[in-house]
Design a protein around this motif. Structure first.
Motif, short mmCIF file in Angstrom:
data_model
loop_
_atom_site.label_atom_id
_atom_site.label_comp_id
_atom_site.label_asym_id
_atom_site.label_seq_id
_atom_site.Cartn_x
_atom_site.Cartn_y
_atom_site.Cartn_z
N MET A 1 -21.84 -19.81 -3.47
CA MET A 1 -21.29 -19.05 -2.56
C MET A 1 -22.01 -17.65 -2.37
SD MET A 1 -17.34 -17.81 -1.47
CE MET A 1 -16.99 -19.47 -0.91
N ASP A 2 -22.09 -17.24 -1.43
CA ASP A 2 -23.00 -15.90 -1.59
C ASP A 2 -22.02 -14.67 -2.08
OD1 ASP A 2 -24.08 -13.75 1.44
OD2 ASP A 2 -24.34 -13.46 -0.72
N ASN A 3 -23.09 -14.32 -3.17
CA ASN A 3 -22.44 -13.15 -4.02
C ASN A 3 -21.97 -11.96 -3.48
OD1 ASN A 3 -22.56 -14.88 -6.25
ND2 ASN A 3 -24.54 -14.18 -6.80
N ALA A 4 -22.50 -11.81 -2.01
CA ALA A 4 -22.17 -10.60 -1.54
C ALA A 4 -20.74 -10.64 -0.63
CB ALA A 4 -23.10 -10.34 -0.29
N LEU A 5 -20.27 -11.78 -0.63
CA LEU A 5 -18.82 -11.67 -0.25
C LEU A 5 -17.92 -11.41 -1.04
CD1 LEU A 5 -18.72 -15.48 1.07
CD2 LEU A 5 -19.21 -13.56 2.16
N ALA A 6 -16.77 -10.47 -0.64
CA ALA A 6 -15.82 -10.16 -1.58
C ALA A 6 -15.06 -11.17 -2.18
CB ALA A 6 -15.01 -9.03 -0.50
N PHE A 7 -14.63 -11.01 -3.17
CA PHE A 7 -14.05 -12.26 -3.97
C PHE A 7 -12.91 -11.82 -4.81
CE2 PHE A 7 -13.96 -15.06 -7.72
CZ PHE A 7 -13.47 -16.21 -7.21
N SER A 8 -11.86 -12.73 -4.82
CA SER A 8 -10.73 -12.52 -5.68
C SER A 8 -10.49 -13.47 -6.50
CB SER A 8 -9.51 -12.01 -4.78
OG SER A 8 -8.16 -12.31 -5.14
N ALA A 9 -10.54 -13.25 -7.64
CA ALA A 9 -10.01 -14.48 -8.57
C ALA A 9 -8.84 -14.94 -8.85
CB ALA A 9 -10.47 -13.81 -10.19
N PRO A 10 -7.71 -13.99 -8.59
CA PRO A 10 -6.38 -14.59 -8.22
C PRO A 10 -6.30 -15.60 -7.01
CG PRO A 10 -6.34 -12.27 -8.89
CD PRO A 10 -7.80 -12.51 -8.78
N SER A 11 -7.13 -15.10 -6.06
CA SER A 11 -6.88 -15.88 -4.80
C SER A 11 -7.46 -17.20 -5.07
CB SER A 11 -7.64 -15.25 -3.52
OG SER A 11 -6.97 -13.91 -3.43
N GLU A 12 -8.40 -17.29 -5.83
CA GLU A 12 -9.23 -18.40 -6.05
C GLU A 12 -8.20 -19.37 -6.76
OE1 GLU A 12 -11.77 -18.63 -4.11
OE2 GLU A 12 -12.41 -20.78 -4.89
N ARG A 13 -7.67 -19.07 -7.68
CA ARG A 13 -6.73 -19.49 -8.62
C ARG A 13 -5.41 -20.15 -7.72
NH1 ARG A 13 -7.87 -15.52 -12.46
NH2 ARG A 13 -6.06 -14.56 -12.01
N ASN A 14 -4.96 -19.28 -7.09
CA ASN A 14 -3.81 -19.67 -6.23
C ASN A 14 -3.71 -20.26 -4.98
OD1 ASN A 14 -3.95 -17.64 -4.39
ND2 ASN A 14 -2.78 -16.07 -5.83
N GLN A 16 -4.97 -23.30 -4.20
CA GLN A 16 -4.56 -24.69 -4.04
C GLN A 16 -2.86 -24.76 -4.28
OE1 GLN A 16 -6.25 -27.37 -2.79
NE2 GLN A 16 -4.80 -28.93 -3.53
N PRO A 17 -2.48 -24.26 -5.39
CA PRO A 17 -1.01 -24.68 -5.33
C PRO A 17 -0.33 -24.04 -4.13
CG PRO A 17 -1.92 -23.48 -7.40
CD PRO A 17 -3.10 -23.69 -6.45
N ILE A 18 -0.73 -22.90 -3.47
CA ILE A 18 -0.04 -22.54 -2.17
C ILE A 18 -0.33 -23.55 -1.02
CG2 ILE A 18 0.01 -20.86 -0.42
CD1 ILE A 18 -1.01 -18.66 -2.49
N LEU A 19 -1.56 -24.31 -1.27
CA LEU A 19 -1.89 -25.27 0.02
C LEU A 19 -0.75 -26.51 -0.38
CD1 LEU A 19 -3.60 -26.60 2.10
CD2 LEU A 19 -4.86 -27.32 0.53
N GLU A 20 -0.69 -26.69 -1.66
CA GLU A 20 0.35 -27.95 -1.83
C GLU A 20 1.70 -27.62 -1.51
OE1 GLU A 20 -0.58 -28.90 -6.15
OE2 GLU A 20 -2.57 -29.19 -5.60
N ALA A 21 1.78 -26.28 -1.58
CA ALA A 21 3.44 -25.91 -1.07
C ALA A 21 3.64 -25.79 0.30
CB ALA A 21 3.71 -24.49 -1.94
N LEU A 22 2.43 -25.47 1.17
CA LEU A 22 2.45 -25.25 2.46
C LEU A 22 2.56 -26.67 3.09
CD1 LEU A 22 0.14 -22.41 3.35
CD2 LEU A 22 2.50 -22.54 3.34
N ARG A 23 1.67 -27.72 2.85
CA ARG A 23 1.40 -28.99 3.30
C ARG A 23 2.85 -29.61 3.80
NH1 ARG A 23 -3.04 -31.44 3.23
NH2 ARG A 23 -4.79 -31.28 1.81
N PRO A 24 3.82 -29.72 3.16
CA PRO A 24 5.14 -30.49 3.82
C PRO A 24 5.73 -29.52 4.74
CG PRO A 24 5.26 -29.73 1.28
CD PRO A 24 3.98 -29.46 1.60
N LEU A 25 5.49 -28.53 4.77
CA LEU A 25 6.12 -27.27 5.54
C LEU A 25 5.33 -27.55 7.18
CD1 LEU A 25 6.23 -23.99 3.59
CD2 LEU A 25 7.97 -25.66 4.16
N LEU A 26 4.10 -27.95 7.16
CA LEU A 26 3.25 -27.83 8.13
C LEU A 26 2.73 -29.17 8.80
CD1 LEU A 26 0.85 -25.09 6.96
CD2 LEU A 26 3.07 -24.80 8.29
N PRO A 27 3.77 -30.04 9.05
CA PRO A 27 3.30 -31.85 9.21
C PRO A 27 2.65 -31.46 10.79
CG PRO A 27 5.68 -31.29 9.61
CD PRO A 27 5.23 -30.18 9.08
N ALA A 28 3.04 -30.97 11.50
CA ALA A 28 2.50 -31.16 12.96
C ALA A 28 1.39 -29.91 13.18
CB ALA A 28 4.05 -30.66 13.91
#
Ligand SMILES: C[S@@+](CC[C@H](N)C(=O)[O-])C[C@H]1O[C@@H](n2cnc3c(N)ncnc32)[C@H](O)[C@@H]1O
Length: 201
Positions: A1-14, A16-28
């Motif tokens: 990834m381009d190093n010039a992009l703003a980056f948040s380490a916590p966002s990178e860590r969380n 996938q867990p957030i996506l897994e929590a969202l998936r069942p909420l967003l079937p359609a």
């Protein structure tokens, strides 16, 4: 990834867990409005893995819009980022409706009035069966606060007295004033919560 992009380490860590929590909420398929998009790491990840959803990233300022745009360049289901202050009325356009409003890590890094803004704006712009999802660290009356969250809270308040971790019960009261109620509370890694808010009636 381009190093010039703003980056948040916590966002990178969380993300996938957030996506897994969202998936069942967003079937359609549906329309999702992201509040406080920051670096765009969340919206890029969710739009990649939930391609039937159309995502609208937003933030208070356009400071990080170049990063959001670059991260989402290859994603046809992400709209260009737009400026949105949760305390403003309307959000984007008065007729805009979304099946999901998603807001991570804003309530504690913004004045308390932003909580009412988030709840009132969500109530105005959610589709009838739509949901607001908030994510981040909270204080809870019946749950001991992790040491790491207490230290985080103290650090935030030292930076800005208007900031700080919010009591989930206070957030629920603002939700109730807006006609929303807490439907689901999920504990996620690193002492964060994912809260799902729905219309009360
Ligand atoms: C810690 S960042 C969170 C970024 C991203 N959601 C994440 O979890 O990595 C806090 C965000 O809240 C946004 N913010 C603060 N006040 C706001 C307001 N009144 N309306 C919308 N966004 C706001 C900031 O601009 C910033 O992007």
């Amino acid at each position: 990834m381009d190093n010039a992009l703003a980056f948040s380490a916590p966002s990178e860590r969380n993300k996938q867990p957030i996506l897994e929590a969202l998936r069942p909420l967003l079937p359609a398929p549906g329309r999702a409005l992201e509040i406080a998009s920051g670096t765009g790491q969340h919206v890029a990840w969710f739009a990649t893995h939930l391609p039937r959803w159309r995502w609208q990233p937003t933030d208070l300022t356009d400071e990080l819009f170049a990063s959001i745009t670059a991260r989402c360049a290859a994603l046809p289901n992400v709209q260009p980022p737009q400026r949105l202050d949760v305390c403003a009325t309307p959000w984007l356009d008065a007729e805009a409706r979304f099946e999901l409003v998603y807001c991570a890590n804003m309530l504690h890094i913004a004045p308390w009035a932003c909580c009412a803004g988030l709840m009132q704006g969500s109530a105005r712009h959610l589709a009838p069966a739509g949901r607001l999802v908030t994510y981040g660290p909270y204080l809870e009356d019946e749950v001991p606060t992790a040491e790491s969250n207490l230290a985080f809270d103290a650090g935030l308040r030292a930076r800005d007295p208007a900031w700080g971790l919010r009591r989930r019960e206070d957030v629920a009261q603002e939700a109730q004033r807006a006609g929303l109620r807490l439907a689901t509370r999920l504990a996620l890694p690193a002492n964060n919560l994912l809260l799902v808010w729905e219309r009360a009636s």
